[in-house]
Design a protein around this motif. Structure first.
Motif, PDB file in Angstrom:
ATOM      1  N   TRP A 287     -10.819   7.903   3.308  1.00 46.96           N
ATOM      2  CA  TRP A 287      -9.669   8.105   4.209  1.00 46.96           C
ATOM      3  C   TRP A 287      -9.513   6.967   5.219  1.00 46.96           C
ATOM      4  CZ3 TRP A 287      -5.613  11.501   4.589  1.00 46.96           C
ATOM      5  CH2 TRP A 287      -4.918  11.516   5.799  1.00 46.96           C
ATOM      6  N   ASN A 288     -10.540   6.694   5.975  1.00 54.12           N
ATOM      7  CA  ASN A 288     -10.437   5.692   7.052  1.00 54.12           C
ATOM      8  C   ASN A 288     -10.152   4.281   6.529  1.00 54.12           C
ATOM      9  OD1 ASN A 288     -10.899   7.555   9.095  1.00 54.12           O
ATOM     10  ND2 ASN A 288     -13.128   7.337   8.942  1.00 54.12           N
ATOM     11  N   SER A 289     -10.543   4.038   5.277  1.00 54.08           N
ATOM     12  CA  SER A 289     -10.368   2.694   4.723  1.00 54.08           C
ATOM     13  C   SER A 289      -9.012   2.489   4.071  1.00 54.08           C
ATOM     14  CB  SER A 289     -11.471   2.412   3.692  1.00 54.08           C
ATOM     15  OG  SER A 289     -12.750   2.468   4.299  1.00 54.08           O
ATOM     16  N   VAL A 290      -8.438   3.533   3.518  1.00 54.30           N
ATOM     17  CA  VAL A 290      -7.183   3.366   2.778  1.00 54.30           C
ATOM     18  C   VAL A 290      -5.953   3.766   3.591  1.00 54.30           C
ATOM     19  CG1 VAL A 290      -8.339   3.689   0.568  1.00 54.30           C
ATOM     20  CG2 VAL A 290      -7.336   5.671   1.717  1.00 54.30           C
ATOM     21  N   VAL A 291      -6.146   4.578   4.642  1.00 58.04           N
ATOM     22  CA  VAL A 291      -4.997   5.006   5.444  1.00 58.04           C
ATOM     23  C   VAL A 291      -4.807   4.008   6.586  1.00 58.04           C
ATOM     24  CG1 VAL A 291      -4.047   6.839   6.897  1.00 58.04           C
ATOM     25  CG2 VAL A 291      -5.368   7.427   4.850  1.00 58.04           C
ATOM     26  N   LYS A 292      -3.966   3.035   6.349  1.00 56.17           N
ATOM     27  CA  LYS A 292      -3.745   1.963   7.312  1.00 56.17           C
ATOM     28  C   LYS A 292      -2.319   1.920   7.849  1.00 56.17           C
ATOM     29  CE  LYS A 292      -7.904   0.195   6.962  1.00 56.17           C
ATOM     30  NZ  LYS A 292      -8.849   0.228   8.099  1.00 56.17           N
ATOM     31  N   SER A 293      -1.425   2.670   7.249  1.00 56.26           N
ATOM     32  CA  SER A 293      -0.025   2.663   7.684  1.00 56.26           C
ATOM     33  C   SER A 293       0.527   4.074   7.600  1.00 56.26           C
ATOM     34  CB  SER A 293       0.808   1.723   6.796  1.00 56.26           C
ATOM     35  OG  SER A 293       0.816   2.211   5.464  1.00 56.26           O
ATOM     36  N   ASN A 294       1.722   4.255   8.168  1.00 56.73           N
ATOM     37  CA  ASN A 294       2.342   5.584   8.139  1.00 56.73           C
ATOM     38  C   ASN A 294       2.576   6.080   6.719  1.00 56.73           C
ATOM     39  OD1 ASN A 294       2.342   5.817  10.858  1.00 56.73           O
ATOM     40  ND2 ASN A 294       4.545   5.518  11.154  1.00 56.73           N
ATOM     41  N   ILE A 295       3.066   5.199   5.865  1.00 57.31           N
ATOM     42  CA  ILE A 295       3.394   5.637   4.513  1.00 57.31           C
ATOM     43  C   ILE A 295       2.133   6.021   3.734  1.00 57.31           C
ATOM     44  CG2 ILE A 295       3.361   3.336   3.469  1.00 57.31           C
ATOM     45  CD1 ILE A 295       5.769   4.243   1.775  1.00 57.31           C
ATOM     46  N   SER A 296       1.027   5.287   3.967  1.00 60.56           N
ATOM     47  CA  SER A 296      -0.210   5.667   3.284  1.00 60.56           C
ATOM     48  C   SER A 296      -0.770   6.965   3.863  1.00 60.56           C
ATOM     49  CB  SER A 296      -1.251   4.548   3.403  1.00 60.56           C
ATOM     50  OG  SER A 296      -1.592   4.306   4.764  1.00 60.56           O
ATOM     51  N   HIS A 297      -0.561   7.195   5.158  1.00 63.06           N
ATOM     52  CA  HIS A 297      -0.982   8.460   5.773  1.00 63.06           C
ATOM     53  C   HIS A 297      -0.189   9.621   5.172  1.00 63.06           C
ATOM     54  CE1 HIS A 297      -1.268  11.649   8.820  1.00 63.06           C
ATOM     55  NE2 HIS A 297      -2.429  11.095   9.150  1.00 63.06           N
ATOM     56  N   ASP A 455       2.705  -1.376   1.979  1.00 61.48           N
ATOM     57  CA  ASP A 455       3.606  -0.235   1.873  1.00 61.48           C
ATOM     58  C   ASP A 455       4.278  -0.174   0.508  1.00 61.48           C
ATOM     59  OD1 ASP A 455       2.927   0.465   4.373  1.00 61.48           O
ATOM     60  OD2 ASP A 455       4.852  -0.057   5.326  1.00 61.48           O
ATOM     61  N   LYS A 456       4.614  -1.372   0.007  1.00 58.82           N
ATOM     62  CA  LYS A 456       5.236  -1.419  -1.315  1.00 58.82           C
ATOM     63  C   LYS A 456       4.271  -0.909  -2.384  1.00 58.82           C
ATOM     64  CE  LYS A 456       7.263  -4.607  -4.666  1.00 58.82           C
ATOM     65  NZ  LYS A 456       7.524  -6.016  -4.992  1.00 58.82           N
ATOM     66  N   GLU A 457       2.996  -1.285  -2.280  1.00 56.72           N
ATOM     67  CA  GLU A 457       1.994  -0.836  -3.243  1.00 56.72           C
ATOM     68  C   GLU A 457       1.784   0.674  -3.131  1.00 56.72           C
ATOM     69  OE1 GLU A 457      -0.487  -1.115  -6.394  1.00 56.72           O
ATOM     70  OE2 GLU A 457       0.752  -2.715  -5.539  1.00 56.72           O
ATOM     71  N   THR A 458       1.749   1.184  -1.907  1.00 57.70           N
ATOM     72  CA  THR A 458       1.602   2.625  -1.694  1.00 57.70           C
ATOM     73  C   THR A 458       2.789   3.375  -2.287  1.00 57.70           C
ATOM     74  OG1 THR A 458       0.382   2.226   0.355  1.00 57.70           O
ATOM     75  CG2 THR A 458       1.259   4.428   0.033  1.00 57.70           C
ATOM     76  N   ALA A 459       3.987   2.838  -2.069  1.00 58.98           N
ATOM     77  CA  ALA A 459       5.185   3.475  -2.617  1.00 58.98           C
ATOM     78  C   ALA A 459       5.124   3.543  -4.134  1.00 58.98           C
ATOM     79  CB  ALA A 459       6.430   2.709  -2.167  1.00 58.98           C
ATOM     80  N   LYS A 460       4.621   2.471  -4.743  1.00 60.23           N
ATOM     81  CA  LYS A 460       4.490   2.473  -6.202  1.00 60.23           C
ATOM     82  C   LYS A 460       3.471   3.512  -6.661  1.00 60.23           C
ATOM     83  CE  LYS A 460       5.889  -2.315  -7.099  1.00 60.23           C
ATOM     84  NZ  LYS A 460       5.463  -3.638  -7.606  1.00 60.23           N
TER      85      LYS A 460
END
Length: 552
Positions: A287-297, A455-460
């Motif tokens: 969690w702490n390593s991958v949640v870095k932005s609002n969209i990933s949260h 964010d683009k990668e998270t969206a994908k």
């Protein structure tokens, strides 16, 4: 009154049934009382019509509805008997009647036995009858056993497809001689199985519910609501909390297919529960390593709640298979409510995930705040399912039509099941439409270039999960709905196998699409647990070192 009726043609038989039905209806409406001789004549006529020698003369297309009409007529007419003795017996070749007349003196249970000839008995606790005696002066309790009527009745409704009657039919009724309707009367019955070679593992006690929808042209269907089934050897004991016409049903086909489906489900659910636990464990670690932005949260919050909802629903599914749960009606209804709630939550959280993705890519300059998203998501993800599940429970449970008669799930006929199908189906359609829009947005350079690479990668990754899981969830429950519809044995078997496989392995699909195939989550987990550096990271470090070492 019809006496000595001989009906050898189908037209004669159904004309006689119609006469008996009308006679019973008119007598009941006028509250007419009859002595034992009249009731004996009525039952003798009905006995002649149901004799095995005339079974072939009944029109196959109309025999079940005709036999049910006759059953209702007899049950109604017997209530109009005015006995001359405290205990009475009327016997005809195919219909037997026993009963008792009670007044204010009552100190023993109502028990009647037809075991010597038919292996049928019944008992009502005297305290139930005593409660009624306090309000009325005279009570007549009568039990009727039909020897050959079950041969005329096919089990063709929705609730028990593939079943057949494996016992005689018996009716027990109470007549008060007043407008007071007997309620809260429990009865215990024993039936010897007609087919003694048939496995009794799937025996189920049922009654004829006149108000049920059978999925055919007739009104009424067999139901097990309010009945408990106990099998001991070749004898089935039925304990029910109401009075009407009862029998025992058995599955017509060999149980091998059902056994294999059950084994697939158990194995699959074990895999699914294990996969979901692993998924939640991985999310906690990374969690702490991958949640870095609002969209990933947003993305990982939705994933955790989807996994949690399915895990809770799977546990309810497993719990509902315990015999103790099935025997306790309230406990089974509670499991049904929880299953309904968590399966709906699963779909509503996928909707939250899709809507969030749609908003982030469509309204690039009006990004959602974390607090706003969390409030709306939890309201939609858990609030909407809770309101739907509660509304369904409070509307249908008091009417006795809330859950399935055989499993702890919503009743497959009528309104309850649509309280799941309509929301789930609507969400699947909305998710598909959102996918189309999102794919089009991601293909536009202006949108892609204006977003952060992360964010683009998270969206994908979100799109990939929605793209895979939406068809999986949608197809799974489409197959589940198909298993509840009338179908041939082969088609039904295919649907049952397909639904069992898809439903059981949903948790594994979530683990694969949301954790195993997501590069950042996979690499972070391997690094934290096994201290394995990702290859891309090593290459990047080496390149950076070379760049610094090179002369300028």
């Amino acid at each position: 009154m019809m006496t000595g009726v001989t009906a050898d043609s189908s037209a004669d038989i159904f004309a006689s049934v119609d006469v008996l039905s009308k006679l019973s209806t008119v007598s009941s409406e006028t509250n007419t009382k009859f002595g034992g001789d009249v009731v004996n004549t009525f039952l003798s006529t009905a006995s002649n019509l149901t004799d095995n020698s005339r079974t072939a003369a009944w029109d196959p297309k109309r025999k079940t509805s005709g036999a049910i009409t006759l059953l209702n007529a007899i049950e109604s007419f017997v209530k109009m008997l005015e006995p001359s003795n405290a205990s009475f017996v009327i016997e005809t070749p195919n219909i037997l009647l026993q009963g008792c007349f009670f007044n204010s003196t009552l100190d023993k249970n109502y028990t009647k036995s037809f075991k010597a000839r038919l292996g049928v008995s019944m008992m009502i606790n005297y305290t139930d009858i005593q409660h009624m005696v306090e309000n009325v002066t005279n009570i007549t309790v009568s039990s009727t056993v039909y020897i050959s009527l079950s041969d005329l009745i096919d089990v063709t409704g929705n609730a028990f497809q593939g079943y057949f009657l494996n016992s005689l039919i018996q009716s027990t009724s109470i007549s008060t001689g007043s407008s007071i309707t007997p309620t809260g009367i429990g009865i215990s019955m024993t039936f010897e199985n007609d087919n003694k070679t048939q496995s009794t593992d799937n025996a189920v006690c049922v009654f004829w519910d006149k108000n049920a929808s059978s999925g055919t042209s007739r009104t009424g269907d067999w139901s097990s609501y309010g009945c408990q089934t106990i099998v001991t050897g070749n004898v089935t004991t039925c304990r029910c909390n109401h009075l009407t016409s009862f029998a025992v049903l058995m599955a017509m086909t060999v149980l091998q297919d059902l056994l294999i489906v059950s084994q697939i489900t158990q194995i699959g659910l074990g895999v699914s529960i294990g996969a979901l636990c692993i998924c939640l464990f991985i999310e906690k670690i990374v969690w702490n390593s991958v949640v870095k932005s609002n969209i990933s949260h947003f993305r990982h919050t939705a994933l955790i709640n989807i996994a949690f909802s399915l895990l809770a629903a799977d546990i309810c599914f497993v719990a509902s298979d315990f015999p103790l749960v099935k025997k306790w009606g309230l406990l089974c209804s509670g499991i049904t409510f929880l299953s309904h709630f968590f399966y709906l939550a699963l779909f509503f959280w996928t909707l939250c995930q899709s809507l969030m993705l749609f908003h982030q890519l469509t309204f690039v300059f009006h990004q959602l705040r974390k607090k706003m998203y969390m409030t709306v998501s939890f309201g939609v993800g858990f609030g909407c399912p809770f309101l739907i599940a509660m509304g369904t429970f409070f509307y249908y449970f008091p009417r006795g039509t809330y859950r399935n008669d055989r499993v702890c799930w919503l009743k497959p006929t009528g309104g309850p099941i649509y309280a799941f199908i309509i929301p789930a189906g609507t969400i699947v359609i909305v998710n598909f439409l959102i996918m189309i829009v999102v794919i089009a947005k991601l293909m536009r350079p202006s949108v892609s270039d204006g977003s952060k690479a992360e964010d683009k990668e998270t969206a994908k990754n979100i799109l990939k999960a929605v793209l895979i899981l939406t068809p999986v969830f949608g197809l799974t429950w489409a197959l589940g709905f198909a298993t509840m519809q009338p179908a041939t044995k082969d088609v039904s078997t295919v649907f049952n196998y397909a639904f069992s496989i898809m439903n059981a392995f949903q948790g594994l699909f979530i683990l694969i699409t949301s954790c195993a195939t997501e590069k950042k989550v996979r690499e972070t987990f391997l690094k934290k647990i096994f201290n394995i550096e990702p290859k891309s990271s090593s290459t990047s470090t080496k390149s950076e070192f070379t760049s610094k070492a090179a002369p300028s």
